[in-house]
Design an enzyme around this catalytic site. Structure first.
Site, PDB file in Angstrom:
ATOM      1  N   GLY A  10       0.811  -1.214   0.000  1.00 24.72           N
ATOM      2  CA  GLY A  10       0.000   0.000   0.000  1.00 24.72           C
ATOM      3  C   GLY A  10       0.844   1.264   0.000  1.00 24.72           C
ATOM      4  O   GLY A  10       0.518   2.249   0.664  1.00 24.72           O
ATOM      5  N   ALA A  11       1.923   1.253  -0.787  1.00 17.28           N
ATOM      6  CA  ALA A  11       2.894   2.346  -0.730  1.00 17.28           C
ATOM      7  C   ALA A  11       2.617   3.471  -1.709  1.00 17.28           C
ATOM      8  O   ALA A  11       3.427   4.394  -1.822  1.00 17.28           O
ATOM      9  CB  ALA A  11       4.305   1.797  -0.978  1.00 17.28           C
ATOM     10  N   ASN A  12       1.491   3.428  -2.401  1.00 17.06           N
ATOM     11  CA  ASN A  12       1.237   4.467  -3.397  1.00 17.06           C
ATOM     12  C   ASN A  12       0.571   5.705  -2.811  1.00 17.06           C
ATOM     13  O   ASN A  12       0.459   6.730  -3.487  1.00 17.06           O
ATOM     14  CB  ASN A  12       0.354   3.920  -4.525  1.00 17.06           C
ATOM     15  CG  ASN A  12      -0.982   3.434  -4.032  1.00 17.06           C
ATOM     16  OD1 ASN A  12      -1.063   2.331  -3.509  1.00 17.06           O
ATOM     17  ND2 ASN A  12      -2.035   4.233  -4.183  1.00 17.06           N
ATOM     18  N   GLY A  14      -0.923   7.757   1.230  1.00 16.56           N
ATOM     19  CA  GLY A  14      -1.111   7.738   2.675  1.00 16.56           C
ATOM     20  C   GLY A  14       0.118   7.354   3.464  1.00 16.56           C
ATOM     21  O   GLY A  14       1.243   7.760   3.158  1.00 16.56           O
ATOM     22  N   SER A 138      -3.472  -0.748  14.827  1.00 17.99           N
ATOM     23  CA  SER A 138      -4.196   0.479  15.158  1.00 17.99           C
ATOM     24  C   SER A 138      -4.552   0.456  16.631  1.00 17.99           C
ATOM     25  O   SER A 138      -4.829  -0.620  17.194  1.00 17.99           O
ATOM     26  CB  SER A 138      -5.480   0.575  14.325  1.00 17.99           C
ATOM     27  OG  SER A 138      -6.368   1.546  14.841  1.00 17.99           O
ATOM     28  N   TYR A 175     -13.253  -3.989  11.232  1.00 13.17           N
ATOM     29  CA  TYR A 175     -11.960  -3.319  11.074  1.00 13.17           C
ATOM     30  C   TYR A 175     -11.142  -3.420  12.364  1.00 13.17           C
ATOM     31  O   TYR A 175      -9.963  -3.812  12.330  1.00 13.17           O
ATOM     32  CB  TYR A 175     -12.161  -1.853  10.690  1.00 13.17           C
ATOM     33  CG  TYR A 175     -10.872  -1.070  10.649  1.00 13.17           C
ATOM     34  CD1 TYR A 175     -10.006  -1.183   9.562  1.00 13.17           C
ATOM     35  CD2 TYR A 175     -10.494  -0.245  11.702  1.00 13.17           C
ATOM     36  CE1 TYR A 175      -8.804  -0.492   9.529  1.00 13.17           C
ATOM     37  CE2 TYR A 175      -9.299   0.457  11.673  1.00 13.17           C
ATOM     38  CZ  TYR A 175      -8.455   0.329  10.589  1.00 13.17           C
ATOM     39  OH  TYR A 175      -7.262   1.010  10.561  1.00 13.17           O
TER      40      TYR A 175
END
Length: 303
Positions: A10-12, A14, A138, A175
């Site tokens: 998910g490095a693209n 945020g 989280s 979540y």
């Protein structure tokens, strides 16, 4: 000179993008693999990072265990420096109903936990020692914290993967439960690796509340507006951060020599603290591990 490779899922955008930015700036020895669903967006991220010679974009869709296997094969065939770090960062939050992965697993559990579990398991023997694995969780995994999110509800991993059709969908609780799974997985992995004795450290990271990220993409229009324009005002409060600040703190868990021997830890920003009581439950951790292995085996058989 690039001598080590780190994978960031998910490095693209945020947190993942800001982690990549900080890691490139903090330590010139790293080459980064941006593991992303959309390679075009990954290419845009590389352009933004302005280090094209130190970045490789590879397709990885955690929604598909076949994609995880294909990613590993592509990585092995690439002429990259030895793999020394995996950052399990990508995540989703589905609140508009129940969605399923390609393999028939509830989406939030499947992407946030099972896809990363499969990625780490697939690449474990490819890691060059010393190595680090960092799992982004989280603070919402801990019911003792006031987060505004429902408390996790871990029943069994099989139930989380395949909820009953008659069960009301509670995406926000799914979540927070997936974030508990992240910690349970990290601790069990660390135990199985001998608490660093195998040359691999495993730590977990809470980036805090980061308003403005894509995590609220499935919220109502009013919720997305509040996430993007109201919540950023809350950054004056404890553990409410920009993605840039949290990204730098996440990158530190990859590169900082002071953390060479630190493993099995849970970090809230820069502070190592205790995670939730349930996260230390070894029975839950074993149930999660065993079921995750079974789900991967079932997917490989084409179920």
């Amino acid at each position: 000179m690039n001598t080590r490779t780190a994978i960031i899922t998910g490095a693209n955008a945020g947190l993942g993008l800001q982690c990549a930015r900080a890691l490139l700036a903090d330590d010139p020895s790293w080459h980064l693999v941006l593991a992303v669903r959309d390679v075009a967006r990954g290419a845009d991220a590389v352009a933004e990072l302005r280090e094209p010679d130190r970045c490789t974009v590879l397709e990885l869709d955690l929604n598909s265990l076949q994609s995880v296997r294909a990613f590993a094969e592509t990585l092995r065939a690439a002429a990259l420096p030895p793999l020394h770090a995996i950052v399990c960062n990508a995540g989703v939050q589905v609140v508009s109903g129940t969605e399923y992965t390609v393999d028939g697993v509830e989406m939030t559990f499947g992407v946030n936990h099972l896809g990363h579990f499969a990625l780490v398991q697939t690449l474990l023997d490819d890691l060059a020692r010393p190595a680090r694995i960092v799992v982004v969780s989280s603070g919402t995994h801990d019911p003792a914290k006031v987060t505004g999110m429902p408390s996790p509800m871990y029943t069994t991993a099989e139930h989380l993967a395949h909820p009953a059709d008659s069960e009301p969908a509670d995406g926000r609780r799914r979540y927070t439960t997936s974030k508990l799974c992240n910690v349970l997985f990290a601790y069990e992995l660390d135990r199985r690796l001998g608490g660093g004795a195998d040359g691999i450290t495993v730590n977990t990271f809470d980036p805090g509340l980061m308003p403005g990220t894509g995590l609220a993409r499935d919220y109502s229009s009013a919720g997305r507006w509040a996430w993007g324009y109201v919540f950023p005002v809350l950054r004056v409060l404890p553990n409410v951060n920009s993605t840039r600040k949290s990204g730098a703190r996440l990158a530190r868990l990859v590169w900082d020599p002071a953390l060479d021997a630190v493993t099995g830890g849970y970090f809230e920003g820069r502070r190592q603290i205790r995670s939730s009581a349930d996260s230390y439950d070894t029975e839950k951790a074993l149930d999660l591990w065993d079921t995750s292995e079974q789900l991967i085996m079932q997917a490989s058989r084409g179920r």
